[in-house]
Write an enzyme that holds these catalytic residues in place. Structure first.
Site, PDB file in Angstrom:
ATOM      1  N   TYR A  43      -3.380   7.917   0.965  1.00 38.25           N
ATOM      2  CA  TYR A  43      -3.840   7.680  -0.114  1.00 38.25           C
ATOM      3  C   TYR A  43      -4.616   7.944  -0.831  1.00 38.25           C
ATOM      4  O   TYR A  43      -5.111   8.635  -1.779  1.00 38.25           O
ATOM      5  CB  TYR A  43      -4.005   6.060  -0.192  1.00 38.25           C
ATOM      6  CG  TYR A  43      -4.768   5.198  -1.572  1.00 38.25           C
ATOM      7  CD1 TYR A  43      -3.595   4.144  -2.036  1.00 38.25           C
ATOM      8  CD2 TYR A  43      -5.974   5.165  -2.304  1.00 38.25           C
ATOM      9  CE1 TYR A  43      -3.688   3.968  -3.409  1.00 38.25           C
ATOM     10  CE2 TYR A  43      -6.094   4.339  -3.172  1.00 38.25           C
ATOM     11  CZ  TYR A  43      -5.077   3.514  -3.919  1.00 38.25           C
ATOM     12  OH  TYR A  43      -5.632   2.981  -4.656  1.00 38.25           O
TER      13      TYR A  43
ATOM     14  N   SER B 108      -7.934   6.608  -8.525  1.00 37.38           N
ATOM     15  CA  SER B 108      -9.217   5.634  -7.915  1.00 37.38           C
ATOM     16  C   SER B 108     -10.045   6.637  -7.483  1.00 37.38           C
ATOM     17  O   SER B 108     -10.256   8.100  -6.906  1.00 37.38           O
ATOM     18  CB  SER B 108      -8.069   5.735  -6.739  1.00 37.38           C
ATOM     19  OG  SER B 108      -8.773   4.762  -5.265  1.00 37.38           O
TER      20      SER B 108
HETATM   21  P1  NAD Z   1      -0.203  -3.955  -6.922  1.00 34.56           P
HETATM   22  O1  NAD Z   1       0.272  -4.045  -5.551  1.00 34.56           O
HETATM   23  O2  NAD Z   1      -1.238  -5.137  -7.617  1.00 34.56           O
HETATM   24  O3  NAD Z   1       0.426  -2.890  -8.016  1.00 34.56           O
HETATM   25  C1  NAD Z   1       1.190  -2.011  -7.917  1.00 34.56           C
HETATM   26  C2  NAD Z   1       2.508  -2.469  -8.712  1.00 34.56           C
HETATM   27  O4  NAD Z   1       3.019  -1.181  -8.911  1.00 34.56           O
HETATM   28  C3  NAD Z   1       3.181  -3.897  -8.267  1.00 34.56           C
HETATM   29  O5  NAD Z   1       3.616  -4.505  -9.472  1.00 34.56           O
HETATM   30  C4  NAD Z   1       4.506  -2.872  -7.259  1.00 34.56           C
HETATM   31  O6  NAD Z   1       5.541  -3.311  -7.292  1.00 34.56           O
HETATM   32  C5  NAD Z   1       4.641  -1.442  -7.744  1.00 34.56           C
HETATM   33  N1  NAD Z   1       5.286  -0.826  -7.457  1.00 34.56           N
HETATM   34  C6  NAD Z   1       5.027   0.123  -6.131  1.00 34.56           C
HETATM   35  N2  NAD Z   1       6.254   1.413  -6.066  1.00 34.56           N
HETATM   36  C7  NAD Z   1       6.591   0.750  -6.449  1.00 34.56           C
HETATM   37  C8  NAD Z   1       7.246   2.567  -7.470  1.00 34.56           C
HETATM   38  N3  NAD Z   1       8.332   3.329  -6.280  1.00 34.56           N
HETATM   39  N4  NAD Z   1       8.214   2.332  -8.818  1.00 34.56           N
HETATM   40  C9  NAD Z   1       7.681   1.081  -9.324  1.00 34.56           C
HETATM   41  N5  NAD Z   1       6.768   0.265  -9.197  1.00 34.56           N
HETATM   42  C10 NAD Z   1       6.229   0.640  -8.187  1.00 34.56           C
HETATM   43  O7  NAD Z   1      -2.013  -2.797  -7.498  1.00 34.56           O
HETATM   44  P2  NAD Z   1      -3.246  -2.996  -8.094  1.00 34.56           P
HETATM   45  O8  NAD Z   1      -4.406  -2.414  -7.546  1.00 34.56           O
HETATM   46  O9  NAD Z   1      -2.483  -3.450  -9.188  1.00 34.56           O
HETATM   47  O10 NAD Z   1      -2.936  -0.911  -8.608  1.00 34.56           O
HETATM   48  C11 NAD Z   1      -1.591  -0.445 -10.003  1.00 34.56           C
HETATM   49  C12 NAD Z   1      -3.054   1.003  -9.476  1.00 34.56           C
HETATM   50  O11 NAD Z   1      -3.901   1.212  -9.246  1.00 34.56           O
HETATM   51  C13 NAD Z   1      -2.209   1.828  -8.267  1.00 34.56           C
HETATM   52  O12 NAD Z   1      -1.421   2.580  -8.196  1.00 34.56           O
HETATM   53  C14 NAD Z   1      -3.432   1.634  -7.991  1.00 34.56           C
HETATM   54  O13 NAD Z   1      -3.622   2.649  -6.432  1.00 34.56           O
HETATM   55  C15 NAD Z   1      -4.520   1.883  -8.590  1.00 34.56           C
HETATM   56  N6  NAD Z   1      -6.031   1.619  -8.511  1.00 34.56           N
HETATM   57  C16 NAD Z   1      -6.222   0.378  -7.808  1.00 34.56           C
HETATM   58  C17 NAD Z   1      -7.171  -0.544  -7.375  1.00 34.56           C
HETATM   59  C18 NAD Z   1      -8.086  -1.799  -7.131  1.00 34.56           C
HETATM   60  O14 NAD Z   1      -9.103  -1.207  -7.012  1.00 34.56           O
HETATM   61  N7  NAD Z   1      -7.140  -2.835  -7.324  1.00 34.56           N
HETATM   62  C19 NAD Z   1      -7.873   0.981  -7.446  1.00 34.56           C
HETATM   63  C20 NAD Z   1      -7.972   2.036  -7.498  1.00 34.56           C
HETATM   64  C21 NAD Z   1      -6.990   2.328  -7.501  1.00 34.56           C
END
Ligand code: NAD
Length: 253
Positions: A157, A144
């Site tokens: 985070y 991120s």
């Molecule tokens: P989200 O919450 O929509 O999806 C995250 C998914 O991870 C969910 O389906 C959840 O059930 C799963 N998850 C959580 N804990 C878990 C575990 N212990 N084992 C297996 N699965 C698990 O979030 P997102 O925005 O789609 O995030 C996806 C990735 O992208 C994450 O690593 C997040 O930190 C990163 N990210 C997202 C953003 C953003 O703006 N959305 C920005 C930077 C980084």
């Protein structure tokens, strides 16, 4: 340009945290580029599976908690049983816990580090052993921009995501000799369940408008091009790198 450079036909991919959000977009995006996909999550992944099957690609769904070593070992075994190899691992599963640094509990800290950093290590190590035998593989770790600069109220985070960048560099340094590429992606703000509260907040909307050069947040699908690039032959000489996809936010800091 050689069109085959980005073609993933015949490739077998595992995506963690793929029931929704960026993970779902990544799993479907890899399938559109030709890959067969193992869709894993702690939640039900049937919607992602259905989307992939509509594309005439093979897909299986598995309940996998990335912090649970035996779940992850089973994920690898079932992938090998079904597909015979693992070409691509996208370490995407993650959680966010916000709060003032002085108020967050040790439990908050441990949980975030466990899922976001230790979980990526467990998956990379377990899949990596197969990739070492195969003498090939592409690992893509989702970090991120919070791992690149101090974003207030996200201490565990941000630390976990900075850790992911180091995990990426170190695995790249160790596994280059096995022809395994390890890279990470640092997304900015993408519209998912994780960012829902932020995106409904007027102050945050202003912050995006004023600080992000492209003046907007992104749709999950806007991550796919980079994932395909890092999963395909187009990036064969790229390893240990972190690609920032943030509409220019960090460039303009
Ligand atoms: P989200 O919450 O929509 O999806 C995250 C998914 O991870 C969910 O389906 C959840 O059930 C799963 N998850 C959580 N804990 C878990 C575990 N212990 N084992 C297996 N699965 C698990 O979030 P997102 O925005 O789609 O995030 C996806 C990735 O992208 C994450 O690593 C997040 O930190 C990163 N990210 C997202 C953003 C953003 O703006 N959305 C920005 C930077 C980084």
């Amino acid at each position: 340009m050689d069109n085959d450079l980005f073609d993933l036909k015949g490739k077998k991919a595992i995506v963690t945290g793929a029931s929704r959000g960026l993970g779902r977009a990544i799993a479907v995006g890899l399938a559109k580029a030709g890959a067969d996909v193992v869709v894993t999550d702690v939640l039900d992944s049937s919607e992602t599976l259905e989307e992939i099957k509509k594309l005439d690609r093979e897909a299986i769904g598995l309940k996998v908690d990335v912090t649970n070593k035996s779940d992850v070992e089973e994920m690898v075994e079932k992938t090998i049983d079904k597909f015979g190899k693992i070409d691509i691992l996208v370490n995407n599963a993650g959680i966010l816990k916000t709060g003032n640094a002085e108020d967050l509990s040790k439990g908050d800290w441990d949980k975030v580090i466990e899922v976001n950093l230790t979980g990526q290590f467990i998956c990379a190590q377990t899949v990596g052993k197969k990739m070492i035998e195969q003498k090939s593989g592409k690992i893509i770790n989702i970090s991120s921009i919070a791992g690149l600069f101090g974003y207030a109220t996200s201490v565990p985070y941000s630390a976990s995501k900075a850790g992911v960048i180091s995990l990426t560099q170190t695995l790249a340094a160790e596994w280059g000799k096995h022809k395994i590429n390890v890279n990470s992606i640092c997304p900015g703000v993408f519209a998912t369940d994780m960012t829902d509260d932020y995106l409904n907040d007027k102050q945050f909307q202003e912050r995006i408008k004023n600080n992000v050069p492209l003046s907007r947040y992104a749709k999950p699908e806007e991550l796919i091009g980079t994932v395909i690039y890092l999963a395909s032959n187009a990036s064969d000489y790229v390893t240990g790198h972190s690609i920032v996809i943030d509409g220019g936010w960090t460039a303009a800091l």
